[in-house]
Design an enzyme around this catalytic site. Structure first.
Site, PDB file in Angstrom:
ATOM      1  N   SER A  12       4.599  -0.220   0.468  1.00  0.00           N
ATOM      2  CA  SER A  12       5.324  -0.542  -0.506  1.00  0.00           C
ATOM      3  C   SER A  12       5.650   0.610  -1.754  1.00  0.00           C
ATOM      4  O   SER A  12       6.753   0.628  -2.021  1.00  0.00           O
ATOM      5  CB  SER A  12       4.805  -1.692  -1.433  1.00  0.00           C
ATOM      6  OG  SER A  12       3.296  -1.391  -1.715  1.00  0.00           O
ATOM      7  N   THR A  45       0.816  -1.439  -0.050  1.00  0.00           N
ATOM      8  CA  THR A  45      -0.068   0.050   0.034  1.00  0.00           C
ATOM      9  C   THR A  45       1.041   1.302   0.063  1.00  0.00           C
ATOM     10  O   THR A  45       2.034   1.191  -0.016  1.00  0.00           O
ATOM     11  CB  THR A  45      -0.962  -0.011   1.303  1.00  0.00           C
ATOM     12  OG1 THR A  45      -1.942   1.104   1.255  1.00  0.00           O
ATOM     13  CG2 THR A  45      -0.108   0.223   2.392  1.00  0.00           C
ATOM     14  N   GLY A  94      -3.073   7.162   9.538  1.00  0.00           N
ATOM     15  CA  GLY A  94      -3.299   6.218   8.352  1.00  0.00           C
ATOM     16  C   GLY A  94      -2.319   5.009   8.588  1.00  0.00           C
ATOM     17  O   GLY A  94      -1.406   5.103   9.556  1.00  0.00           O
ATOM     18  N   LYS A 114      -7.950   3.747   4.516  1.00  0.00           N
ATOM     19  CA  LYS A 114      -6.628   3.394   5.146  1.00  0.00           C
ATOM     20  C   LYS A 114      -6.454   4.736   5.931  1.00  0.00           C
ATOM     21  O   LYS A 114      -5.224   4.670   6.684  1.00  0.00           O
ATOM     22  CB  LYS A 114      -5.548   3.089   4.236  1.00  0.00           C
ATOM     23  CG  LYS A 114      -5.758   1.846   3.501  1.00  0.00           C
ATOM     24  CD  LYS A 114      -4.752   1.497   2.553  1.00  0.00           C
ATOM     25  CE  LYS A 114      -5.092   0.322   1.722  1.00  0.00           C
ATOM     26  NZ  LYS A 114      -4.018   0.239   0.589  1.00  0.00           N
TER      27      LYS A 114
END
Length: 249
Positions: free
Chosen positions: A159, A37, A80, A69
């Site tokens: 990521s 994400t 987040g 998120k």
């Protein structure tokens, strides 16, 4: 387990190495599980924003494209997460309790949460990384007991975090670009480069504005310190390209 045992038995690969490499390949992360994400926090001027994509991936499969998120914690804190959703929500609840215990002081609450996260037998199993911010400070909290404040107001996890951080830092000093514009452009760049990040963005923001009138400036008889700070918060879902095209039709 039989397959792993077979690999170990014929000596192709140590079982611990196979487990570790397979876990990282499957969840696209190092220690903290599924971090496929991108979550970005940008602070510039009186505004801080946290923006995240909506994609959840499992291996090569997109499980869900519109997960939320980012969320608000209390009245004046936004956050987040990257990682397991249930684990992150548990941590957010713990952080909210710590904020109540410490009169809304985010730094103290984050340190207490990190200590508890690292030492508690149950919390140690939770798989997530958090970014939180209020009108004064932005922090990254991990299960290793880390509470990190960025030196330049830019934080990115997941990521696609490195892509988003690099893009935001390149844009942060450009005149005429506020925190929201920087965060949105940086996230678009990250989504174009990270296959585990999509363009379904949700953004939370906190803005510190002057009292009474939002555009009020100190008069000749006032000092700048006399203008009482007021925090304004808002949430927005950024429309995707397909949504915009649909409206034009």
């Amino acid at each position: 387990m039989k397959i792993l045992g077979g690999f170990w038995g014929i000596g192709l690969l140590p079982s611990s190495l196979f487990l570790r490499s397979n876990w990282q390949h499957y969840f696209h992360s190092g220690k903290y599980g599924m971090l496929g994400t991108t979550v970005l926090c940008v602070r510039k001027g009186p505004t801080v924003v946290i923006i995240a994509d909506g994609q959840v991936t499992l291996g090569s499969q997109v499980v869900k494209p519109n997960v939320r998120k980012v969320r608000r914690i209390g009245d004046n804190v936004i956050g987040g997460f990257a990682g397991a959703t249930a684990d992150a929500l548990t941590l957010f609840e713990r952080l909210e309790n710590r904020l109540e215990d410490h009169s809304g002081q985010l730094t103290r609450a984050a340190v207490e949460l990190a200590k508890q996260w690292r030492t508690d037998k149950f919390l140690r199993r939770l798989d997530a990384v958090m970014v939180v911010a209020d009108s004064d400070i932005s922090l990254t909290i991990t299960g290793n007991g880390d509470v990190l404040e960025p030196h330049d107001g830019v934080v990115g996890i997941g990521s696609g975090g490195p892509y988003a951080i690099a893009a935001a830092r390149a844009l942060i000093d450009l005149p005429g670009m506020d925190a929201e514009t920087i965060a949105l452009r940086a996230m678009k760049i990250a989504a174009d480069n990270c296959i585990y990040t999509n363009h379904n963005f949700v953004m939370e923001r906190i803005s510190s504005l002057s009292d009474s009138s939002e555009d009020r400036l100190p008069s000749n008889g006032d000092s700048p310190d006399r203008c009482i700070s007021k925090v304004k918060t808002s949430t927005s879902v950024v429309p995707t390209t397909s949504d915009v095209q649909g409206r034009k039709r």
